[in-house]
Design an enzyme around this catalytic site. Structure first.
Site, PDB file in Angstrom:
ATOM      1  N   CYS A  29      41.777  69.853  44.418  1.00 36.48           N
ATOM      2  CA  CYS A  29      40.352  69.632  44.720  1.00 36.48           C
ATOM      3  C   CYS A  29      39.905  68.293  44.168  1.00 36.48           C
ATOM      4  O   CYS A  29      40.150  67.990  42.998  1.00 36.48           O
ATOM      5  CB  CYS A  29      39.469  70.666  44.033  1.00 36.48           C
ATOM      6  SG  CYS A  29      39.848  72.336  44.439  1.00 36.48           S
ATOM      7  N   CYS A  89      42.700  73.513  53.878  1.00 43.97           N
ATOM      8  CA  CYS A  89      41.526  72.783  53.401  1.00 43.97           C
ATOM      9  C   CYS A  89      41.379  71.546  54.283  1.00 43.97           C
ATOM     10  O   CYS A  89      42.240  70.666  54.258  1.00 43.97           O
ATOM     11  CB  CYS A  89      41.751  72.403  51.937  1.00 43.97           C
ATOM     12  SG  CYS A  89      40.428  71.414  51.253  1.00 43.97           S
ATOM     13  N   CYS A 113      29.328  61.869  44.372  1.00 47.11           N
ATOM     14  CA  CYS A 113      29.457  62.724  43.190  1.00 47.11           C
ATOM     15  C   CYS A 113      30.369  62.007  42.193  1.00 47.11           C
ATOM     16  O   CYS A 113      31.413  61.469  42.563  1.00 47.11           O
ATOM     17  CB  CYS A 113      30.020  64.091  43.574  1.00 47.11           C
ATOM     18  SG  CYS A 113      28.931  64.969  44.718  1.00 47.11           S
ATOM     19  N   GLU A 126      42.612  63.273  54.800  1.00 53.73           N
ATOM     20  CA  GLU A 126      43.640  64.199  54.332  1.00 53.73           C
ATOM     21  C   GLU A 126      43.304  65.659  54.633  1.00 53.73           C
ATOM     22  O   GLU A 126      42.143  66.032  54.794  1.00 53.73           O
ATOM     23  CB  GLU A 126      43.865  64.003  52.834  1.00 53.73           C
ATOM     24  CG  GLU A 126      44.422  62.618  52.550  1.00 53.73           C
ATOM     25  CD  GLU A 126      44.881  62.396  51.118  1.00 53.73           C
ATOM     26  OE1 GLU A 126      45.981  61.873  50.945  1.00 53.73           O
ATOM     27  OE2 GLU A 126      44.133  62.740  50.177  1.00 53.73           O
ATOM     28  N   CYS A 131      34.389  62.818  41.797  1.00 57.47           N
ATOM     29  CA  CYS A 131      35.179  63.076  43.004  1.00 57.47           C
ATOM     30  C   CYS A 131      35.873  61.806  43.501  1.00 57.47           C
ATOM     31  O   CYS A 131      35.238  60.758  43.626  1.00 57.47           O
ATOM     32  CB  CYS A 131      34.258  63.632  44.090  1.00 57.47           C
ATOM     33  SG  CYS A 131      35.125  63.961  45.641  1.00 57.47           S
ATOM     34  N   CYS A 168      33.017  59.858  52.060  1.00 62.04           N
ATOM     35  CA  CYS A 168      31.822  60.663  51.789  1.00 62.04           C
ATOM     36  C   CYS A 168      30.763  59.741  51.212  1.00 62.04           C
ATOM     37  O   CYS A 168      31.076  58.824  50.459  1.00 62.04           O
ATOM     38  CB  CYS A 168      32.154  61.774  50.789  1.00 62.04           C
ATOM     39  SG  CYS A 168      30.811  62.975  50.581  1.00 62.04           S
TER      40      CYS A 168
HETATM   41  N1  SAH Z   1      31.260  67.855  49.995  1.00 65.35           N
HETATM   42  C1  SAH Z   1      31.516  69.258  49.873  1.00 65.35           C
HETATM   43  C2  SAH Z   1      32.973  69.633  50.112  1.00 65.35           C
HETATM   44  C3  SAH Z   1      34.065  68.788  49.511  1.00 65.35           C
HETATM   45  S1  SAH Z   1      34.538  68.948  47.865  1.00 65.35           S
HETATM   46  C4  SAH Z   1      31.054  69.752  48.531  1.00 65.35           C
HETATM   47  O1  SAH Z   1      30.604  68.951  47.733  1.00 65.35           O
HETATM   48  O2  SAH Z   1      31.070  70.949  48.299  1.00 65.35           O
HETATM   49  C5  SAH Z   1      35.239  70.512  47.558  1.00 65.35           C
HETATM   50  C6  SAH Z   1      35.036  70.929  46.098  1.00 65.35           C
HETATM   51  O3  SAH Z   1      35.855  70.168  45.188  1.00 65.35           O
HETATM   52  C7  SAH Z   1      33.603  70.716  45.644  1.00 65.35           C
HETATM   53  O4  SAH Z   1      33.135  71.800  44.905  1.00 65.35           O
HETATM   54  C8  SAH Z   1      33.745  69.503  44.769  1.00 65.35           C
HETATM   55  O5  SAH Z   1      32.670  69.390  43.897  1.00 65.35           O
HETATM   56  C9  SAH Z   1      35.062  69.763  44.096  1.00 65.35           C
HETATM   57  N2  SAH Z   1      35.607  68.573  43.439  1.00 65.35           N
HETATM   58  C10 SAH Z   1      35.361  67.280  43.740  1.00 65.35           C
HETATM   59  N3  SAH Z   1      36.046  66.457  42.919  1.00 65.35           N
HETATM   60  C11 SAH Z   1      36.743  67.249  42.075  1.00 65.35           C
HETATM   61  C12 SAH Z   1      37.681  66.987  41.024  1.00 65.35           C
HETATM   62  N4  SAH Z   1      38.014  65.747  40.705  1.00 65.35           N
HETATM   63  N5  SAH Z   1      38.219  68.044  40.387  1.00 65.35           N
HETATM   64  C13 SAH Z   1      37.901  69.310  40.745  1.00 65.35           C
HETATM   65  N6  SAH Z   1      37.045  69.614  41.748  1.00 65.35           N
HETATM   66  C14 SAH Z   1      36.466  68.600  42.401  1.00 65.35           C
END
Ligand code: SAH
Length: 382
Positions: A356, A110, A121, A97, A124, A117
């Site tokens: 995000c 974005c 995390c 996406e 996410c 990935c």
């Molecule tokens: N892998 C990279 C970039 C992708 S995520 C990273 O970890 O930075 C982009 C941002 O969105 C990151 O800060 C991530 O932690 C955040 N993010 C992921 N899941 C989220 C969620 N469910 N709600 C809000 N932010 C989230």
């Protein structure tokens, strides 16, 4: 897709030096590469036939040997707030996406760097899907090319789908953030040439402050990046101590906070950067107390750091909820009172799951090898 198409060189994958070499191999002069880039990136041309100031035989040769091929669009969704989300094809079964966020003073795209990935995390949506593969440089650059050309067509009134398309705002790509699906530093080899094309005067010509790479904290790759690029750095911190961060961002077990922060300051020193943005997702009752804020301020105070608080965006199956707005404000105030700059990210595109952490695409996980329901091994590491 015909076999011929797959054999052609996708010019979206070639930064200027590589394009010069390619052009020379086709028997033309290297400066033609700049002319080509001008057509591709400034004028959004995808067909060599359009490139009227290139010699006819060179165009014919290019048409045989090369192509400008962005990822194929599976579908697009438009949010009530003007945010646009594209689902892009990775292969017959998988998709990733990309999201465009219009604001009055800028248009942020974005983009994704991987199909899925591997970093897992816990908050996410992408992580839930697992990891399949890295995107190529052409697929990364192709996202920006695709969005830019589509937005330009819409602005010219040529796309009926855009008619009455949401509130006004900047409808050009002025900023690119690598915050979509994937960990960009785990795909270092393909991401760095893409960054070069974003910044090149003959490419998208974006200033380095308008291109942001967001990482979960791959420390050795932050040092490597400092040697080859100077884009803005964002780091997903999410917790002020190792115990909590390891739970939320498992890569922390390998690269703890005491190693991560010096890598960030090193990046700024090497690149004459202004500050690192630390992303901090606000999870109700998990990492959002005033004590967490004070601990975070202690870590960052006196350093060139900004904190971006991201209200958690829920997705199906998650165990987390978003911190209430007053809790987020209180957290921000605690940071500000201690001299740490902090902003709250405005959530956009929620109605189309474009916020995000909500990007899911379609990913066939190959990080874990399963036998029935039982995980029997890990096949791919980031
Ligand atoms: N892998 C990279 C970039 C992708 S995520 C990273 O970890 O930075 C982009 C941002 O969105 C990151 O800060 C991530 O932690 C955040 N993010 C992921 N899941 C989220 C969620 N469910 N709600 C809000 N932010 C989230």
């Amino acid at each position: 897709m015909s076999t011929a198409a797959t054999e052609r060189t996708n010019l979206l994958g070639l930064p200027r030096p590589a394009l010069e070499t390619f052009v020379a191999q086709l028997g033309s002069r290297p400066f033609r590469a700049r002319q080509l880039m001008n057509w591709i990136y400034k004028r959004g041309a995808g067909e060599f036939a359009e490139m009227s100031d290139l010699a006819r035989d060179f165009r014919a040769r290019l048409a045989r040997e090369a192509e400008v091929r962005p990822p194929e669009v599976v579908s697009t969704q438009r949010s009530a707030d003007g945010t646009l989300k594209w689902l892009l094809r990775a292969d017959a079964a998988q998709a990733f996406e990309m999201v465009f966020i219009p604001e009055p003073d800028r248009g942020t795209l974005c983009i994704s760097s991987q199909v899925g990935c591997a970093l897992d995390c816990s908050f996410c949506a992408t992580a839930q899907q697992g990891f399949n593969r890295n995107l190529s440089t052409a697929e990364i650059v192709g996202q920006v090319w695709l969005a830019s050309t589509q937005l330009a067509r819409e602005a010219a009134g040529a796309d009926p789908a855009a008619a009455g398309g949401g509130p006004s705002g900047e409808r050009r790509v002025t900023n690119v953030v690598l915050m979509g699906m994937g960990e960009p530093l785990a795909n270092f080899r393909n991401v760095v040439p893409a960054l070069e094309i974003f910044l090149d005067d003959f490419g998208f010509d974006l200033s380095r402050r308008r291109v942001t790479l967001s990482t979960s904290g791959l420390v050795p790759q932050i040092y490597k990046l400092a040697e080859v690029s100077n884009v803005a750095l964002a780091v997903s911190l999410h917790a002020p101590d190792d115990a909590l961060r390891s739970e939320l961002v498992p890569i922390n077990r390998k690269h703890p906070i005491a190693e991560l922060l010096p890598a960030c300051w090193h990046y700024l020193d090497e690149q004459n950067g202004r500050s690192v943005t630390f992303e901090y997702v606000m999870l109700d009752g998990v990492n959002d107390s005033p004590a967490h804020a004070r601990a975070l301020a202690k870590l960052l105070k006196g350093h060139p750091a900004k904190v971006n608080l991201i209200p958690f965006n829920p997705f199906p199956g998650t165990r987390y909820t978003r911190s209430p707005a007053p809790v987020i404000q209180r957290f921000r105030d605690e940071l500000l009172q201690r001299g740490v700059l902090a902003t709250v990210r405005r959530t956009r595109g929620e109605d189309i799951d474009a916020a995000c952490g909500q990007l899911a695409g379609r990913v066939i996980d190959r990080t874990t090898v399963r036998l029935g329901n039982k995980v029997i091994g890990v096949a791919v590491q980031p």
